[in-house]
Scaffold this motif. Structure first.
Motif, PDB file in Angstrom:
ATOM      1  N   SER A   3       0.821  -1.220   0.000  1.00 48.42           N
ATOM      2  CA  SER A   3       0.000   0.000   0.000  1.00 48.42           C
ATOM      3  C   SER A   3       0.850   1.263   0.000  1.00 48.42           C
ATOM      4  O   SER A   3       0.307   2.370   0.003  1.00 48.42           O
ATOM      5  N   ALA A   4       2.165   1.113   0.018  1.00 47.37           N
ATOM      6  CA  ALA A   4       3.054   2.277   0.030  1.00 47.37           C
ATOM      7  C   ALA A   4       3.193   2.842  -1.379  1.00 47.37           C
ATOM      8  O   ALA A   4       3.627   2.151  -2.295  1.00 47.37           O
ATOM      9  N   PHE A   5       2.789   4.090  -1.542  1.00 48.96           N
ATOM     10  CA  PHE A   5       3.103   4.790  -2.783  1.00 48.96           C
ATOM     11  C   PHE A   5       3.426   6.233  -2.461  1.00 48.96           C
ATOM     12  O   PHE A   5       3.024   6.754  -1.407  1.00 48.96           O
ATOM     13  N   PHE A   6       4.170   6.864  -3.346  1.00 51.85           N
ATOM     14  CA  PHE A   6       4.784   8.126  -2.967  1.00 51.85           C
ATOM     15  C   PHE A   6       5.113   8.957  -4.188  1.00 51.85           C
ATOM     16  O   PHE A   6       5.116   8.477  -5.328  1.00 51.85           O
ATOM     17  N   HIS A   7       5.398  10.215  -3.916  1.00 49.76           N
ATOM     18  CA  HIS A   7       5.842  11.172  -4.934  1.00 49.76           C
ATOM     19  C   HIS A   7       7.032  11.949  -4.380  1.00 49.76           C
ATOM     20  O   HIS A   7       6.987  12.372  -3.221  1.00 49.76           O
ATOM     21  N   PRO A   8       8.088  12.111  -5.155  1.00 48.50           N
ATOM     22  CA  PRO A   8       8.298  11.602  -6.504  1.00 48.50           C
ATOM     23  C   PRO A   8       8.418  10.076  -6.524  1.00 48.50           C
ATOM     24  O   PRO A   8       9.009   9.485  -5.612  1.00 48.50           O
ATOM     25  N   ASP A   9       7.833   9.474  -7.540  1.00 49.97           N
ATOM     26  CA  ASP A   9       7.925   8.021  -7.678  1.00 49.97           C
ATOM     27  C   ASP A   9       9.363   7.640  -8.026  1.00 49.97           C
ATOM     28  O   ASP A   9      10.125   8.439  -8.575  1.00 49.97           O
ATOM     29  N   SER A  10       9.731   6.415  -7.702  1.00 52.05           N
ATOM     30  CA  SER A  10      11.094   5.953  -7.939  1.00 52.05           C
ATOM     31  C   SER A  10      11.114   4.442  -8.041  1.00 52.05           C
ATOM     32  O   SER A  10      10.691   3.747  -7.107  1.00 52.05           O
ATOM     33  N   ALA A  11      11.604   3.932  -9.157  1.00 51.13           N
ATOM     34  CA  ALA A  11      11.742   2.482  -9.312  1.00 51.13           C
ATOM     35  C   ALA A  11      12.745   1.924  -8.310  1.00 51.13           C
ATOM     36  O   ALA A  11      12.596   0.795  -7.826  1.00 51.13           O
ATOM     37  N   TYR A  12      13.757   2.708  -7.958  1.00 47.59           N
ATOM     38  CA  TYR A  12      14.754   2.260  -6.980  1.00 47.59           C
ATOM     39  C   TYR A  12      14.145   2.157  -5.579  1.00 47.59           C
ATOM     40  O   TYR A  12      14.408   1.208  -4.840  1.00 47.59           O
ATOM     41  N   ALA A  13      13.338   3.143  -5.208  1.00 45.48           N
ATOM     42  CA  ALA A  13      12.677   3.098  -3.905  1.00 45.48           C
ATOM     43  C   ALA A  13      11.712   1.925  -3.836  1.00 45.48           C
ATOM     44  O   ALA A  13      11.640   1.207  -2.821  1.00 45.48           O
ATOM     45  N   ARG A  14      10.967   1.706  -4.914  1.00 40.57           N
ATOM     46  CA  ARG A  14      10.032   0.581  -4.919  1.00 40.57           C
ATOM     47  C   ARG A  14      10.778  -0.746  -4.850  1.00 40.57           C
ATOM     48  O   ARG A  14      10.312  -1.704  -4.215  1.00 40.57           O
ATOM     49  N   ARG A  48      13.790   9.028   1.123  1.00 39.29           N
ATOM     50  CA  ARG A  48      13.979  10.234   1.932  1.00 39.29           C
ATOM     51  C   ARG A  48      13.509  11.474   1.181  1.00 39.29           C
ATOM     52  O   ARG A  48      12.996  12.425   1.789  1.00 39.29           O
ATOM     53  N   ARG A  49      13.661  11.448  -0.129  1.00 36.36           N
ATOM     54  CA  ARG A  49      13.238  12.598  -0.927  1.00 36.36           C
ATOM     55  C   ARG A  49      11.736  12.835  -0.804  1.00 36.36           C
ATOM     56  O   ARG A  49      11.271  13.981  -0.881  1.00 36.36           O
ATOM     57  N   THR A  50      10.942  11.792  -0.580  1.00 37.31           N
ATOM     58  CA  THR A  50       9.492  11.970  -0.439  1.00 37.31           C
ATOM     59  C   THR A  50       9.140  12.739   0.828  1.00 37.31           C
ATOM     60  O   THR A  50       8.014  13.220   0.968  1.00 37.31           O
ATOM     61  N   ALA A  51      10.092  12.845   1.767  1.00 39.38           N
ATOM     62  CA  ALA A  51       9.876  13.594   3.001  1.00 39.38           C
ATOM     63  C   ALA A  51      10.404  15.023   2.910  1.00 39.38           C
ATOM     64  O   ALA A  51      10.414  15.750   3.899  1.00 39.38           O
TER      65      ALA A  51
END
Length: 278
Positions: free
Chosen positions: A155-166, A256-259
């Protein structure tokens, strides 16, 4: 004759038992207290079992929400129980809590010994959650309630999106599966509880959404709860070859960028309440 040695059982708790993880659990519980505990209150004198209390992060909030309830807290780790006692002594002196070291599959209590059972962030780490729920149902009186809270990393999704974070989040899910657990268990609460023979199952989603307008959650949830949880499995993920070190560091940096300014973050928890059949 050739003999085969059975490999050691993998650890049940993928995050480990470090002071870092104990702090993260405390931060998580305090941050989510209203969201997860706000509608949990047990009557004075009622017998309440918290199964898998860990370091007492949730126990503090159970005590605060149900003054007068007779709470019994159980965990398989003696070190975690010691930390839980210390936490309650510091944060809720005088709380009526009985502590037991035991596996929740082999609880040292009579059938129907409790009016209510509470279990939070435990089933996701067990290889057979239905068997665990049946063991908990045994010690729950007919008509008593079982409350279960779990997250779901999908259920975790975020902006900016990132394939590396996922990919870093997926590595955590895969590590938990390798240890016998399920980081996506939240979505399965209803069928799990019904399979364990409980009735009147009600599941409600509890969503955390974070953006610049919620600076307290930016720090306490996005950074100190979720991102910290992912960061905590770095060594295991790299040892297992799930990502390169460079890709892992980029994934965590993107989380971290999403924060930071303009970032957003979403995560869903699920809370179920079920009844032991009469």
């Amino acid at each position: 004759m050739t003999t085969t040695t059975r490999p050691p059982e993998p650890p049940r708790y993928v995050h480990g038992y470090s002071p870092y993880e104990a702090r993260r659990l405390g931060d998580q519980a305090d941050t989510l207290a209203g969201l997860l505990h706000g509608d949990t209150a047990y009557p004075p004198g009622s017998r309440v079992l918290e199964a898998g209390c860990g370091v007492g992060a949730q126990t503090v909030h159970l005590v605060a929400g149900s003054p007068g309830a007779r709470i019994t807290a159980v965990d398989v780790s003696p070190d975690s129980l010691a930390q839980a006692r210390a936490r309650l002594t510091a944060e809720a002196p005088g709380a009526d809590v009985a502590w037991y070291e035991a596996d929740l599959h082999e609880l040292p209590f009579a059938d129907g010994a409790f009016d209510h059972v509470f279990v939070c962030f435990v089933l996701e780490h067990l290889p057979d959650p239905v068997a665990a729920l049946r063991a908990l149902r045994r010690v729950l009186r007919p008509g008593g309630t079982l409350t279960v809270i779990e997250g779901d990393h999908g259920s975790a999704f975020f902006h900016p999106d990132s394939a590396y974070a996922r990919a870093a989040v997926d590595a955590l899910v895969r590590l938990q599966a390798a240890a016998g657990g399920d980081g996506l268990l939240g979505r399965r609460l209803h069928p799990l509880l019904t399979s364990a023979g409980l009735t009147d199952v009600t599941v409600t989603p509890r969503t955390v959404y974070v953006d610049d307008s919620r600076p307290d959650l930016v720090e306490s949830f996005t950074r100190n709860t979720f991102t910290a949880m992912v960061e905590g499995v770095r060594d295991e993920a790299l040892t297992a070859g799930m990502m390169t070190a460079a890709d892992w560091e980029r994934g965590v940096a993107d989380l971290r960028r999403t924060a930071e300014g303009g970032g957003t973050f979403h995560y869903g928890f699920f809370k179920a309440v079920a009844v032991s059949p009469r």
